[in-house]
Design a protein around this motif. Structure first.
Motif, PDB file in Angstrom:
ATOM      1  N   PRO A   8      -3.763  -3.251  -3.090  1.00 15.62           N
ATOM      2  CA  PRO A   8      -2.309  -3.284  -3.278  1.00 15.62           C
ATOM      3  C   PRO A   8      -1.740  -4.695  -3.308  1.00 15.62           C
ATOM      4  N   LEU A   9      -2.338  -5.598  -2.522  1.00 14.96           N
ATOM      5  CA  LEU A   9      -1.873  -6.988  -2.554  1.00 14.96           C
ATOM      6  C   LEU A   9      -3.093  -7.895  -2.450  1.00 14.96           C
ATOM      7  N   ASP A  10      -3.480  -8.454  -3.591  1.00 10.11           N
ATOM      8  CA  ASP A  10      -4.631  -9.354  -3.612  1.00 10.11           C
ATOM      9  C   ASP A  10      -4.168 -10.778  -3.338  1.00 10.11           C
ATOM     10  N   GLY A  11      -4.982 -11.490  -2.554  1.00 12.01           N
ATOM     11  CA  GLY A  11      -4.642 -12.886  -2.239  1.00 12.01           C
ATOM     12  C   GLY A  11      -3.550 -12.963  -1.188  1.00 12.01           C
ATOM     13  N   SER A  12      -3.444 -11.935  -0.332  1.00 15.16           N
ATOM     14  CA  SER A  12      -2.287 -11.886   0.568  1.00 15.16           C
ATOM     15  C   SER A  12      -2.294 -13.037   1.580  1.00 15.16           C
ATOM     16  N   GLY A  13      -3.444 -13.707   1.736  1.00 12.87           N
ATOM     17  CA  GLY A  13      -3.472 -14.926   2.555  1.00 12.87           C
ATOM     18  C   GLY A  13      -2.548 -16.004   1.994  1.00 12.87           C
ATOM     19  N   ASN A  14      -2.175 -15.862   0.708  1.00  9.38           N
ATOM     20  CA  ASN A  14      -1.311 -16.854   0.063  1.00  9.38           C
ATOM     21  C   ASN A  14       0.181 -16.556   0.211  1.00  9.38           C
ATOM     22  N   GLN A  52     -17.565   3.214 -16.374  1.00 10.91           N
ATOM     23  CA  GLN A  52     -16.883   4.495 -16.609  1.00 10.91           C
ATOM     24  C   GLN A  52     -15.381   4.433 -16.386  1.00 10.91           C
ATOM     25  N   GLN A  53     -14.839   3.263 -16.080  1.00  6.61           N
ATOM     26  CA  GLN A  53     -13.386   3.164 -15.880  1.00  6.61           C
ATOM     27  C   GLN A  53     -12.640   3.565 -17.156  1.00  6.61           C
ATOM     28  N   VAL A  54     -11.565   4.314 -16.985  1.00  2.43           N
ATOM     29  CA  VAL A  54     -10.708   4.686 -18.108  1.00  2.43           C
ATOM     30  C   VAL A  54      -9.769   3.524 -18.440  1.00  2.43           C
ATOM     31  N   ALA A  55      -9.310   2.868 -17.416  1.00  2.00           N
ATOM     32  CA  ALA A  55      -8.385   1.751 -17.589  1.00  2.00           C
ATOM     33  C   ALA A  55      -8.427   0.893 -16.327  1.00  2.00           C
ATOM     34  N   ALA A  56      -7.969  -0.325 -16.464  1.00  2.00           N
ATOM     35  CA  ALA A  56      -7.882  -1.215 -15.310  1.00  2.00           C
ATOM     36  C   ALA A  56      -6.788  -2.220 -15.585  1.00  2.00           C
ATOM     37  N   GLY A  57      -6.269  -2.811 -14.519  1.00  2.00           N
ATOM     38  CA  GLY A  57      -5.230  -3.801 -14.723  1.00  2.00           C
ATOM     39  C   GLY A  57      -4.929  -4.544 -13.445  1.00  2.00           C
ATOM     40  N   PHE A  58      -4.100  -5.564 -13.603  1.00  2.00           N
ATOM     41  CA  PHE A  58      -3.603  -6.232 -12.406  1.00  2.00           C
ATOM     42  C   PHE A  58      -2.206  -6.772 -12.674  1.00  2.00           C
ATOM     43  N   ALA A  59      -1.452  -6.866 -11.588  1.00  2.00           N
ATOM     44  CA  ALA A  59      -0.142  -7.515 -11.653  1.00  2.00           C
ATOM     45  C   ALA A  59      -0.281  -8.877 -11.014  1.00  2.00           C
ATOM     46  N   SER A  90       0.824 -17.620  -5.785  1.00  2.00           N
ATOM     47  CA  SER A  90       0.706 -16.344  -6.498  1.00  2.00           C
ATOM     48  C   SER A  90      -0.223 -15.339  -5.820  1.00  2.00           C
ATOM     49  N   VAL A  91       0.246 -14.103  -5.756  1.00  2.00           N
ATOM     50  CA  VAL A  91      -0.554 -12.974  -5.302  1.00  2.00           C
ATOM     51  C   VAL A  91      -0.453 -11.890  -6.380  1.00  2.00           C
ATOM     52  N   GLY A  92      -1.108 -10.752  -6.160  1.00  2.00           N
ATOM     53  CA  GLY A  92      -1.048  -9.720  -7.186  1.00  2.00           C
ATOM     54  C   GLY A  92      -1.479  -8.368  -6.662  1.00  2.00           C
ATOM     55  N   ASN A 106       0.832  -1.201   0.000  1.00  2.00           N
ATOM     56  CA  ASN A 106       0.000   0.000   0.000  1.00  2.00           C
ATOM     57  C   ASN A 106       0.870   1.257   0.000  1.00  2.00           C
ATOM     58  N   GLU A 107       1.886   1.263   0.870  1.00  2.00           N
ATOM     59  CA  GLU A 107       2.809   2.405   0.924  1.00  2.00           C
ATOM     60  C   GLU A 107       3.480   2.632  -0.431  1.00  2.00           C
ATOM     61  N   VAL A 108       3.916   1.544  -1.046  1.00  2.00           N
ATOM     62  CA  VAL A 108       4.629   1.651  -2.324  1.00  2.00           C
ATOM     63  C   VAL A 108       3.697   2.259  -3.388  1.00  2.00           C
ATOM     64  N   MET A 109       2.455   1.766  -3.467  1.00  2.00           N
ATOM     65  CA  MET A 109       1.520   2.292  -4.463  1.00  2.00           C
ATOM     66  C   MET A 109       1.272   3.794  -4.241  1.00  2.00           C
ATOM     67  N   VAL A 110       1.073   4.178  -2.988  1.00  2.00           N
ATOM     68  CA  VAL A 110       0.807   5.591  -2.688  1.00  2.00           C
ATOM     69  C   VAL A 110       2.014   6.452  -3.052  1.00  2.00           C
ATOM     70  N   ARG A 111       3.189   6.070  -2.540  1.00  2.00           N
ATOM     71  CA  ARG A 111       4.390   6.903  -2.729  1.00  2.00           C
ATOM     72  C   ARG A 111       4.798   7.017  -4.196  1.00  2.00           C
ATOM     73  N   GLU A 112       4.622   5.934  -4.970  1.00  2.00           N
ATOM     74  CA  GLU A 112       5.080   5.950  -6.366  1.00  2.00           C
ATOM     75  C   GLU A 112       4.114   6.674  -7.307  1.00  2.00           C
TER      76      GLU A 112
END
Ligand code: MN
Ligand code: MN
Length: 358
Positions: free
Chosen positions: A116-122, A156-163, A128-130, A74-80
Protein backbone atom coordinates in the motif's frame (compact mmCIF):
# COMPACT_ATOMS: atom_id res chain seq x y z
CA UNK A 1 -9.70 23.72 -30.48
CA UNK A 2 -10.33 21.23 -27.67
CA UNK A 3 -9.07 17.80 -28.71
CA UNK A 4 -10.01 15.85 -25.60
CA UNK A 5 -7.80 14.27 -23.00
CA UNK A 6 -7.58 10.59 -22.40
CA UNK A 7 -8.65 9.98 -18.81
CA UNK A 8 -7.97 6.66 -17.12
CA UNK A 9 -11.72 5.96 -17.21
CA UNK A 10 -11.85 6.39 -20.99
CA UNK A 11 -8.62 4.40 -21.40
CA UNK A 12 -9.92 1.38 -19.46
CA UNK A 13 -13.27 1.40 -21.27
CA UNK A 14 -11.49 1.58 -24.65
CA UNK A 15 -9.24 -1.30 -23.58
CA UNK A 16 -12.33 -3.27 -22.72
CA UNK A 17 -13.94 -2.64 -26.10
CA UNK A 18 -10.98 -4.45 -27.62
CA UNK A 19 -12.09 -7.62 -25.83
CA UNK A 20 -15.60 -8.50 -27.02
CA UNK A 21 -16.30 -10.81 -24.05
CA UNK A 22 -15.14 -8.39 -21.38
CA UNK A 23 -17.55 -8.00 -18.47
CA UNK A 24 -16.42 -4.60 -17.21
CA UNK A 25 -14.94 -6.18 -14.09
CA UNK A 26 -11.41 -5.34 -15.02
CA UNK A 27 -11.98 -1.64 -15.71
CA UNK A 28 -14.17 -1.48 -12.60
CA UNK A 29 -11.32 -2.84 -10.50
CA UNK A 30 -8.74 -0.50 -12.06
CA UNK A 31 -10.95 2.49 -11.39
CA UNK A 32 -11.46 1.40 -7.77
CA UNK A 33 -7.67 1.15 -7.38
CA UNK A 34 -7.30 4.60 -8.98
CA UNK A 35 -9.74 6.02 -6.42
CA UNK A 36 -7.72 4.45 -3.59
CA UNK A 37 -4.55 5.94 -5.08
CA UNK A 38 -6.11 9.42 -5.20
CA UNK A 39 -7.14 9.16 -1.55
CA UNK A 40 -3.67 7.96 -0.50
CA UNK A 41 -2.06 10.72 -2.61
CA UNK A 42 -4.16 13.27 -0.77
CA UNK A 43 -3.10 11.91 2.65
CA UNK A 44 0.57 11.80 1.63
CA UNK A 45 0.34 15.31 0.22
CA UNK A 46 -1.26 16.78 3.37
CA UNK A 47 1.30 15.01 5.57
CA UNK A 48 1.95 16.85 8.80
CA UNK A 49 -1.09 19.14 8.27
CA UNK A 50 -3.38 16.23 9.10
CA UNK A 51 -1.03 14.49 11.54
CA UNK A 52 -0.38 11.66 9.08
CA UNK A 53 3.41 11.49 9.50
CA UNK A 54 5.41 9.40 11.95
CA UNK A 55 5.17 5.92 13.38
CA UNK A 56 1.93 4.10 14.12
CA UNK A 57 3.56 2.43 17.12
CA UNK A 58 2.98 -1.04 15.66
CA UNK A 59 4.82 -3.64 13.57
CA UNK A 60 3.68 -5.44 10.43
CA UNK A 61 3.81 -9.18 9.72
CA UNK A 62 7.51 -8.92 8.94
CA UNK A 63 8.52 -7.12 12.11
CA UNK A 64 8.93 -3.76 10.39
CA UNK A 65 7.80 -0.62 12.19
CA UNK A 66 4.58 0.62 10.59
CA UNK A 67 4.23 4.27 9.74
CA UNK A 68 0.81 5.86 10.27
CA UNK A 69 0.56 6.21 6.50
CA UNK A 70 1.32 2.48 6.00
CA UNK A 71 -1.74 1.67 8.08
CA UNK A 72 -3.94 4.37 6.52
CA UNK A 73 -2.94 3.39 2.96
CA UNK A 74 -3.67 -0.27 3.65
CA UNK A 75 -7.13 0.58 5.00
CA UNK A 76 -7.85 2.78 1.99
CA UNK A 77 -6.85 0.06 -0.51
CA UNK A 78 -8.98 -2.55 1.26
CA UNK A 79 -12.08 -0.37 1.72
CA UNK A 80 -12.04 1.06 -1.82
CA UNK A 81 -11.66 -2.30 -3.60
CA UNK A 82 -13.54 -4.86 -1.45
CA UNK A 83 -17.12 -3.82 -2.25
CA UNK A 84 -17.13 -3.84 -6.06
CA UNK A 85 -17.65 -7.55 -6.77
CA UNK A 86 -14.37 -7.74 -8.72
CA UNK A 87 -12.24 -9.52 -6.13
CA UNK A 88 -12.21 -12.90 -4.42
CA UNK A 89 -9.46 -11.96 -1.97
CA UNK A 90 -6.52 -9.67 -1.45
CA UNK A 91 -3.11 -9.75 0.20
CA UNK A 92 -0.93 -6.89 1.41
CA UNK A 93 2.49 -6.20 2.86
CA UNK A 94 0.70 -4.84 5.92
CA UNK A 95 -1.52 -7.90 6.55
CA UNK A 96 -0.03 -11.16 7.81
CA UNK A 97 -2.77 -13.36 6.31
CA UNK A 98 -4.63 -12.91 3.05
CA UNK A 99 -8.01 -11.15 3.24
CA UNK A 100 -11.05 -12.92 1.76
CA UNK A 101 -13.79 -10.56 0.55
CA UNK A 102 -16.38 -10.31 3.38
CA UNK A 103 -19.60 -12.25 2.89
CA UNK A 104 -21.79 -9.14 2.48
CA UNK A 105 -20.06 -8.34 -0.82
CA UNK A 106 -20.18 -10.27 -4.10
CA UNK A 107 -17.13 -12.46 -4.70
CA UNK A 108 -15.34 -11.70 -7.96
CA UNK A 109 -12.79 -13.45 -10.14
CA UNK A 110 -9.60 -11.51 -9.39
CA UNK A 111 -7.01 -11.47 -6.61
CA UNK A 112 -5.35 -8.20 -5.65
CA UNK A 113 -1.89 -8.14 -4.06
CA UNK A 114 -0.35 -4.84 -2.98
CA UNK A 115 2.25 -2.86 -1.15
CA UNK A 116 0.00 0.00 0.00
CA UNK A 117 2.87 2.40 0.66
CA UNK A 118 6.26 1.58 -0.82
CA UNK A 119 9.30 3.46 0.43
CA UNK A 120 7.44 4.57 3.55
CA UNK A 121 10.80 5.15 5.27
CA UNK A 122 10.92 8.24 3.02
CA UNK A 123 7.64 9.69 4.23
CA UNK A 124 8.96 11.81 7.08
CA UNK A 125 11.71 13.31 4.87
CA UNK A 126 9.31 14.30 2.05
CA UNK A 127 10.80 12.05 -0.63
CA UNK A 128 8.72 10.18 -3.21
CA UNK A 129 6.78 7.13 -2.08
CA UNK A 130 4.20 5.04 -3.91
CA UNK A 131 1.77 2.11 -3.98
CA UNK A 132 2.42 -1.11 -5.93
CA UNK A 133 -0.21 -3.63 -7.03
CA UNK A 134 -0.57 -6.89 -8.92
CA UNK A 135 -3.79 -8.42 -10.26
CA UNK A 136 -4.08 -12.20 -10.59
CA UNK A 137 -6.93 -14.40 -11.73
CA UNK A 138 -8.51 -16.48 -8.99
CA UNK A 139 -7.94 -20.13 -10.06
CA UNK A 140 -11.46 -21.15 -8.96
CA UNK A 141 -13.69 -18.16 -8.16
CA UNK A 142 -16.65 -20.41 -7.28
CA UNK A 143 -15.09 -21.72 -4.04
CA UNK A 144 -13.74 -19.73 -1.08
CA UNK A 145 -10.21 -18.40 -1.74
CA UNK A 146 -7.15 -20.21 -0.36
CA UNK A 147 -3.58 -19.16 0.33
CA UNK A 148 -2.18 -21.20 -2.57
CA UNK A 149 -4.42 -19.27 -5.01
CA UNK A 150 -1.94 -16.42 -4.59
CA UNK A 151 1.18 -18.51 -5.22
CA UNK A 152 1.23 -18.01 -8.99
CA UNK A 153 4.38 -17.15 -10.95
CA UNK A 154 4.50 -13.48 -11.96
CA UNK A 155 4.14 -14.44 -15.62
CA UNK A 156 0.47 -15.16 -14.85
CA UNK A 157 -0.33 -11.61 -13.72
CA UNK A 158 -3.30 -10.09 -15.53
CA UNK A 159 -2.14 -6.57 -14.81
CA UNK A 160 0.24 -4.67 -12.58
CA UNK A 161 0.93 -1.08 -11.74
CA UNK A 162 2.25 1.43 -9.31
CA UNK A 163 1.44 4.92 -8.15
CA UNK A 164 4.17 7.44 -7.50
CA UNK A 165 3.47 10.22 -5.00
CA UNK A 166 6.14 12.66 -6.11
CA UNK A 167 6.04 16.27 -7.33
CA UNK A 168 3.24 14.91 -9.54
CA UNK A 169 1.08 11.94 -8.62
CA UNK A 170 1.42 9.32 -11.34
CA UNK A 171 -0.10 5.95 -12.11
CA UNK A 172 1.86 3.47 -14.24
CA UNK A 173 -0.02 0.50 -15.66
CA UNK A 174 0.43 -2.61 -17.73
CA UNK A 175 -2.13 -5.20 -18.74
CA UNK A 176 0.33 -6.99 -21.00
CA UNK A 177 0.19 -4.57 -23.95
CA UNK A 178 3.01 -2.21 -23.07
CA UNK A 179 3.22 0.31 -20.24
CA UNK A 180 1.19 3.49 -20.04
CA UNK A 181 1.70 6.34 -17.59
CA UNK A 182 -0.95 8.73 -16.25
CA UNK A 183 -0.60 11.99 -14.32
CA UNK A 184 -3.19 13.07 -11.77
CA UNK A 185 -4.82 16.38 -12.63
CA UNK A 186 -5.96 17.44 -9.17
CA UNK A 187 -8.22 20.21 -10.48
CA UNK A 188 -10.47 17.76 -12.29
CA UNK A 189 -9.65 14.77 -10.06
CA UNK A 190 -8.74 12.50 -12.97
CA UNK A 191 -5.69 10.60 -14.19
CA UNK A 192 -4.70 11.74 -17.69
CA UNK A 193 -2.65 9.62 -20.10
CA UNK A 194 0.60 11.57 -20.36
CA UNK A 195 3.22 8.84 -20.94
CA UNK A 196 1.86 6.37 -23.52
CA UNK A 197 3.90 3.25 -24.27
CA UNK A 198 6.93 3.90 -22.08
CA UNK A 199 10.18 2.22 -23.22
CA UNK A 200 13.35 1.52 -21.27
CA UNK A 201 16.51 2.13 -23.36
CA UNK A 202 18.52 -1.10 -23.75
CA UNK A 203 21.78 0.53 -22.72
CA UNK A 204 22.55 2.83 -19.84
CA UNK A 205 25.29 4.60 -17.91
CA UNK A 206 23.40 4.70 -14.63
CA UNK A 207 23.15 2.13 -11.83
CA UNK A 208 21.44 2.07 -8.44
CA UNK A 209 22.46 -0.05 -5.47
CA UNK A 210 22.73 0.36 -1.70
CA UNK A 211 26.53 0.50 -1.50
CA UNK A 212 26.53 0.31 2.30
CA UNK A 213 25.90 -3.43 1.81
CA UNK A 214 28.92 -3.88 -0.46
CA UNK A 215 30.85 -6.08 1.95
CA UNK A 216 27.97 -8.56 1.87
CA UNK A 217 27.68 -8.74 -1.94
CA UNK A 218 28.46 -11.83 -3.96
CA UNK A 219 31.46 -11.66 -6.35
CA UNK A 220 29.39 -11.15 -9.56
CA UNK A 221 27.73 -8.04 -8.09
CA UNK A 222 31.07 -6.75 -6.79
CA UNK A 223 32.52 -7.32 -10.26
CA UNK A 224 29.71 -5.43 -11.98
CA UNK A 225 29.85 -2.44 -9.64
CA UNK A 226 33.67 -2.34 -9.73
CA UNK A 227 33.56 -2.15 -13.50
CA UNK A 228 30.97 0.67 -13.42
CA UNK A 229 33.10 2.59 -10.92
CA UNK A 230 36.23 2.11 -13.01
CA UNK A 231 34.40 3.95 -15.82
CA UNK A 232 36.55 5.00 -18.77
CA UNK A 233 39.64 3.47 -17.16
CA UNK A 234 38.04 0.00 -16.85
CA UNK A 235 36.69 -2.73 -19.13
CA UNK A 236 33.40 -0.87 -19.74
CA UNK A 237 35.22 2.03 -21.34
CA UNK A 238 32.58 4.56 -20.27
CA UNK A 239 31.77 6.53 -17.12
CA UNK A 240 28.71 5.65 -15.05
CA UNK A 241 26.54 7.61 -12.64
CA UNK A 242 25.14 6.17 -9.44
CA UNK A 243 21.68 6.89 -7.98
CA UNK A 244 20.08 5.59 -4.80
CA UNK A 245 16.68 6.98 -3.75
CA UNK A 246 15.84 3.99 -1.51
CA UNK A 247 12.31 4.03 -2.89
CA UNK A 248 11.56 1.19 -5.31
CA UNK A 249 8.74 3.07 -7.07
CA UNK A 250 10.87 6.18 -7.59
CA UNK A 251 13.80 4.11 -8.91
CA UNK A 252 11.44 2.23 -11.25
CA UNK A 253 9.94 5.41 -12.64
CA UNK A 254 13.41 6.87 -13.28
CA UNK A 255 14.45 3.69 -15.12
CA UNK A 256 11.21 3.66 -17.14
CA UNK A 257 11.90 7.24 -18.15
CA UNK A 258 15.60 7.28 -18.99
CA UNK A 259 16.98 3.78 -18.45
CA UNK A 260 19.32 2.47 -15.78
CA UNK A 261 19.75 -0.62 -13.68
CA UNK A 262 18.54 -1.28 -10.13
CA UNK A 263 19.99 -3.96 -7.88
CA UNK A 264 18.89 -5.32 -4.53
CA UNK A 265 20.88 -8.52 -4.94
CA UNK A 266 21.27 -11.61 -2.80
CA UNK A 267 23.80 -10.90 -0.06
CA UNK A 268 25.23 -12.52 3.04
CA UNK A 269 24.03 -9.88 5.52
CA UNK A 270 21.24 -12.01 6.96
CA UNK A 271 21.49 -15.63 5.77
CA UNK A 272 17.80 -16.20 6.63
CA UNK A 273 16.72 -13.61 4.05
CA UNK A 274 17.41 -14.54 0.43
CA UNK A 275 16.72 -10.95 -0.61
CA UNK A 276 15.26 -7.70 0.68
CA UNK A 277 12.26 -7.11 -1.55
CA UNK A 278 9.06 -9.11 -1.59
CA UNK A 279 8.20 -11.30 -4.57
CA UNK A 280 4.41 -11.03 -4.75
CA UNK A 281 3.81 -7.33 -4.29
CA UNK A 282 7.14 -5.73 -5.19
CA UNK A 283 9.31 -7.86 -7.52
CA UNK A 284 6.51 -9.40 -9.62
CA UNK A 285 4.55 -6.26 -10.51
CA UNK A 286 7.75 -4.27 -11.12
CA UNK A 287 9.17 -7.10 -13.26
CA UNK A 288 5.98 -7.29 -15.34
CA UNK A 289 6.04 -3.53 -15.95
CA UNK A 290 9.76 -3.50 -16.73
CA UNK A 291 9.51 -6.38 -19.22
CA UNK A 292 6.50 -4.77 -20.87
CA UNK A 293 8.61 -1.62 -21.34
CA UNK A 294 11.38 -3.59 -23.06
CA UNK A 295 13.61 -4.05 -20.01
CA UNK A 296 14.54 -7.18 -18.05
CA UNK A 297 14.10 -8.31 -14.43
CA UNK A 298 16.10 -11.09 -12.83
CA UNK A 299 17.14 -12.63 -9.54
CA UNK A 300 20.65 -12.67 -11.02
CA UNK A 301 20.11 -16.36 -11.71
CA UNK A 302 16.81 -16.40 -13.56
CA UNK A 303 13.78 -14.42 -14.68
CA UNK A 304 11.71 -13.02 -11.80
CA UNK A 305 8.41 -13.76 -13.56
CA UNK A 306 9.25 -17.50 -13.73
CA UNK A 307 9.76 -17.89 -9.97
CA UNK A 308 7.10 -20.08 -8.36
CA UNK A 309 6.17 -18.38 -5.06
CA UNK A 310 6.14 -20.43 -1.86
CA UNK A 311 4.82 -17.88 0.63
CA UNK A 312 2.82 -14.65 0.67
CA UNK A 313 5.63 -12.52 2.08
CA UNK A 314 8.53 -14.32 0.38
CA UNK A 315 11.64 -12.21 -0.27
CA UNK A 316 13.75 -12.35 -3.41
CA UNK A 317 16.85 -10.74 -4.94
CA UNK A 318 15.80 -8.18 -7.58
CA UNK A 319 17.87 -6.81 -10.45
CA UNK A 320 16.06 -4.93 -13.20
CA UNK A 321 16.28 -2.23 -15.83
CA UNK A 322 18.01 -1.74 -19.17
CA UNK A 323 18.08 -5.09 -20.89
CA UNK A 324 21.74 -5.31 -21.90
CA UNK A 325 22.92 -4.47 -18.37
CA UNK A 326 20.63 -6.99 -16.69
CA UNK A 327 21.83 -9.66 -19.13
CA UNK A 328 25.43 -8.75 -18.35
CA UNK A 329 24.82 -9.08 -14.60
CA UNK A 330 23.16 -12.47 -15.17
CA UNK A 331 26.19 -13.55 -17.22
CA UNK A 332 28.51 -12.53 -14.37
CA UNK A 333 26.45 -14.74 -12.02
CA UNK A 334 26.67 -17.67 -14.44
CA UNK A 335 30.42 -17.20 -14.89
CA UNK A 336 30.87 -17.05 -11.13
CA UNK A 337 28.74 -20.13 -10.52
CA UNK A 338 30.86 -22.02 -13.09
CA UNK A 339 34.16 -20.76 -11.64
CA UNK A 340 34.97 -18.72 -14.75
CA UNK A 341 35.57 -15.37 -13.02
CA UNK A 342 38.82 -16.17 -11.19
CA UNK A 343 40.07 -12.65 -11.80
CA UNK A 344 37.34 -11.28 -9.55
CA UNK A 345 37.90 -13.56 -6.61
CA UNK A 346 41.69 -13.07 -6.74
CA UNK A 347 43.52 -11.18 -3.96
CA UNK A 348 44.87 -8.80 -6.61
CA UNK A 349 41.39 -7.63 -7.47
CA UNK A 350 40.50 -7.17 -3.83
CA UNK A 351 43.57 -5.00 -3.23
CA UNK A 352 42.57 -2.47 -5.84
CA UNK A 353 38.88 -2.77 -5.01
CA UNK A 354 37.18 0.30 -3.59
CA UNK A 355 34.50 -1.96 -2.17
CA UNK A 356 36.98 -4.52 -0.90
CA UNK A 357 35.67 -7.11 1.51
CA UNK A 358 38.86 -6.82 3.61
MN1 MN B 1 7.79 -1.65 -0.39
MN1 MN C 1 5.18 -0.72 2.07
Amino acid sequence: MYEGRKTLTRYTIEQEHRHPHATGDFSGLLNAIATAVKIIANQVNKGALIGALGSAGSENAQGEVQKKLDVISNEVMVRETEWGGHLAAMASEEMEEFYPIPAQYARGKYLLVFDPLDGSGNIDINISVGSIFSILRSPEPTRPPRLDDFLQPGAQQVAAGFALYGPSTMLILTAGHGVDGFTLDRDIGAFILTHPQMRIPEDTREFAINASNSRFWEPPVKRYVEECLAGKTGPRDKDFNMRWIASLVAETFRILTRGGVFMYPKDTKDPDKPGRLRLLYEANPIAFIVEQAGGAASTGRGRILDVRPEALHQRIPLIFGSKNEVERIERYHTEHDHGLDKEFSSPLFNVRSLFSAQ
